[in-house]
Each structure stands twice: as structure tokens, then as C-alpha cells.
Design a protein around this motif. Structure first.
Motif, PDB file in Angstrom:
ATOM      1  N   SER A  41     137.862  -0.188  17.907  1.00  8.43           N
ATOM      2  CA  SER A  41     139.173  -0.595  18.426  1.00  8.43           C
ATOM      3  C   SER A  41     139.710  -1.816  17.675  1.00  8.43           C
ATOM      4  O   SER A  41     139.056  -2.391  16.816  1.00  8.43           O
ATOM      5  CB  SER A  41     139.064  -0.917  19.918  1.00  8.43           C
ATOM      6  OG  SER A  41     138.226  -2.037  20.123  1.00  8.43           O
ATOM      7  N   LEU A  44     138.725  -9.838  22.836  1.00 12.20           N
ATOM      8  CA  LEU A  44     139.603  -9.563  23.961  1.00 12.20           C
ATOM      9  C   LEU A  44     139.482 -10.723  24.930  1.00 12.20           C
ATOM     10  O   LEU A  44     138.403 -11.312  25.085  1.00 12.20           O
ATOM     11  CB  LEU A  44     139.185  -8.262  24.653  1.00 12.20           C
ATOM     12  CG  LEU A  44     139.076  -7.018  23.767  1.00 12.20           C
ATOM     13  CD1 LEU A  44     138.469  -5.864  24.559  1.00 12.20           C
ATOM     14  CD2 LEU A  44     140.429  -6.640  23.199  1.00 12.20           C
ATOM     15  N   ALA A  77     141.491  -5.650  18.298  1.00 15.93           N
ATOM     16  CA  ALA A  77     141.582  -6.712  19.304  1.00 15.93           C
ATOM     17  C   ALA A  77     142.795  -7.594  19.028  1.00 15.93           C
ATOM     18  O   ALA A  77     143.200  -7.772  17.875  1.00 15.93           O
ATOM     19  CB  ALA A  77     140.313  -7.554  19.301  1.00 15.93           C
ATOM     20  N   ARG A 130     135.490  -7.200  20.588  1.00 12.69           N
ATOM     21  CA  ARG A 130     136.133  -5.890  20.551  1.00 12.69           C
ATOM     22  C   ARG A 130     135.088  -4.821  20.257  1.00 12.69           C
ATOM     23  O   ARG A 130     134.073  -5.057  19.604  1.00 12.69           O
ATOM     24  CB  ARG A 130     137.222  -5.853  19.487  1.00 12.69           C
ATOM     25  CG  ARG A 130     136.710  -5.891  18.057  1.00 12.69           C
ATOM     26  CD  ARG A 130     137.843  -5.631  17.055  1.00 12.69           C
ATOM     27  NE  ARG A 130     137.371  -5.752  15.693  1.00 12.69           N
ATOM     28  CZ  ARG A 130     136.812  -4.750  15.001  1.00 12.69           C
ATOM     29  NH1 ARG A 130     136.654  -3.561  15.562  1.00 12.69           N
ATOM     30  NH2 ARG A 130     136.411  -4.932  13.760  1.00 12.69           N
TER      31      ARG A 130
END
Length: 244
Positions: free
Chosen positions: A174, A160, A176, A170
Motif C-alpha cells: 500500500s 499511517l 502511506a 504501511r
């Protein structure tokens, strides 16, 4: 925003020592950096980009089928090619760079993986990387590729990036938006207090993140990752499409 260039690196390293296991059976007799993409070896493609960007010294590390890689690299014209010999022990990405530091000098240098490259956009990406370097706040500046349209990549992304360009990893659960493209600008000070022997470049990523000194810049154009035979096929198809 890119600023006026205050420093231009003279040295670069192209990581070329790996076993290329994911590229088998192609790498049974041909080292991965020497595999051709659209008629040109990946190592030669990396060297050409470095030469175009005004680099003078190119360090190439060797281990698997080392003689073939060394002989190929020493034929490159317009670059002072130096060989970092890892025949005795494969040092992984971080350890390999640390071994080569005396050849790279004390200034920031360019790092390139041999198995990934760009179909350039409006601005050459190495120029973008150099122009974005800020020695006061960075120990490493990564050239990033958008996860959504990378060729030969099917992961969840790596990093990120905030509005200032600072990076963080990340979360495992999740996705990125950015991938480390295999190209970066690094200051040798980042290797202070690192272990001897083999270690991963990921150790340095984490160290720079912890100190708030890992930054990124989004590349321009299309990133191609040639990590598998399918990735090679996809890269050649992308190159053919770009020529139409």
C-alpha cells in the motif's frame, strides 16, 4: 492538539557520519552534510534551526571525511557543539545515536538528519514538535511530511497515523500518507536493551510501535529531502520559487 509546553529539550543530535553514496559524484571529495543548498551547507542549516528553537547542545557524529565535518561543525556559534567520533567504525543511525547518548543526557532530545529540512510554514516545526511531546505516552515523536508534496522524495510513504497521532507502518503493498521527515524527539529510555555496535534506527521505530509509543505530528510548510544530485536541484528550485 498541541498542549502547553511542560518540557523543552536542551540537546540535539545531527546525523552526519554517512558515506553519501547516493550523492556521488558530489560526495567524492565533499561529505554530504557539507554540500551546500542555496549557498548554505545542509549541516549549517540544521544547526541554525536548532539554535532558533532554543537548543543549547548539538552533537554531530563523524565518520566519512570526518575531519572536514568536525572542523565545519565546531565553527557554529551559539551552540555547544560536541563531536561523536565514529572514525573507527560506522555505527549506522541507531548505533550512532546510542554511542552519543552520554553527550545528550537523560532527557528527551531532538534528532535531525542533515540531508532534509523544511521551508517553514506559519509555525516553526521544531516548536510544533516540542509542543506536541507527551512524555506519559511517547518514547518517540516524529515530525512527518505529507507524501503527496514532498520535494526530492519518490517513495510510497512510511506511516499511517490515527486520530491520536499514534503511528503504524504501511503495508508493503500500500501507499502511506506520511513520510518520516528525518526529524524527531526521542527519549533515551527507548535505547534500553538495544544491541551494541551498528544498528538501524528502524529497530527503535519497531520497538516503539510494538509498545504503542511511536507518535507523529504533521509538519507545517514544505519538506525538502536532498538525497541525490537531482534532489539537490529540486530543493534549490523549490527555494527559488518560494522567494518569488
Amino acid at each position: 492538539m498541541p498542549k502547553q509546553i511542560s518540557f523543552h529539550p536542551k540537546a540535539a543530535m545531527v546525523l552526519s557520519a554517512g558515506m553519501g553514496k547516493r550523492m556521488r559524484p558530489l560526495t567524492a571529495t565533499t561529505p554530504k552534510p557539507l554540500i551546500e543548498v542555496d549557498g548554505k551547507s545542509m549541516l549549517a542549516r540544521a544547526a541554525s534551526r536548532l539554535k532558533e528553537a532554543g537548543l543549547e547542545t548539538c552533537v554531530v557524529n563523524v565518520h566519512y571525511l570526518a575531519d572536514l565535518v568536525e572542523n565545519h561543525a565546531l565553527k557554529f556559534e551559539g551552540l555547544n557543539v560536541k563531536i561523536s567520533d565514529e572514525r573507527a567504525e560506522l555505527l549506522d543511525t541507531g548505533g550512532g545515536i546510542k554511542k552519543a547518548l552520554p553527550m545528550l543526557g537523560s532527557d528527551p532530545f531532538i534528532l535531525k538528519n542533515s540531508d532534509s529540512f523544511w521551508l517553514e510554514g506559519v509555525k516553526p516545526n521544531l516548536d510544533l514538535l516540542v509542543e506536541s511531546w507527551d512524555d506519559d505516552k511517547m518514547d518517540m515523536l516524529m515530525l512527518l511530511a505529507p507524501t503527496v508534496n514532498a520535494v526530492g522524495y519518490d517513495g510510497k510513504g512510511d506511516f499511517l497515523m490515527d486520530n491520536d497521532g499514534r503511528l503504524e507502518r504501511r503495508d508493503e503493498r500500500s501507499v502511506a500518507p506520511f513520510i518520516y521527515s528525518g526529524t524527531a524527539m526521542i527519549h533515551p529510555r527507548l535505547f534500553k536493551d538495544t544491541p551494541d555496535g551498528p544498528f538501524s534506527l528502524n529497530l527503535l521505530f519497531d520497538k516503539a510501535i510494538e509498545n504503542g509509543r511511536l507518535y507523529g505530528v504533521e509538519g507545517d510548510g514544505l519538506w525538502l529531502h536532498v538525497g541525490t544530485p537531482q534532489g539537490l536541484h529540486d530543493a534549490e528550485r523549490a527555494i527559488a520559487n518560494s522567494a518569488n
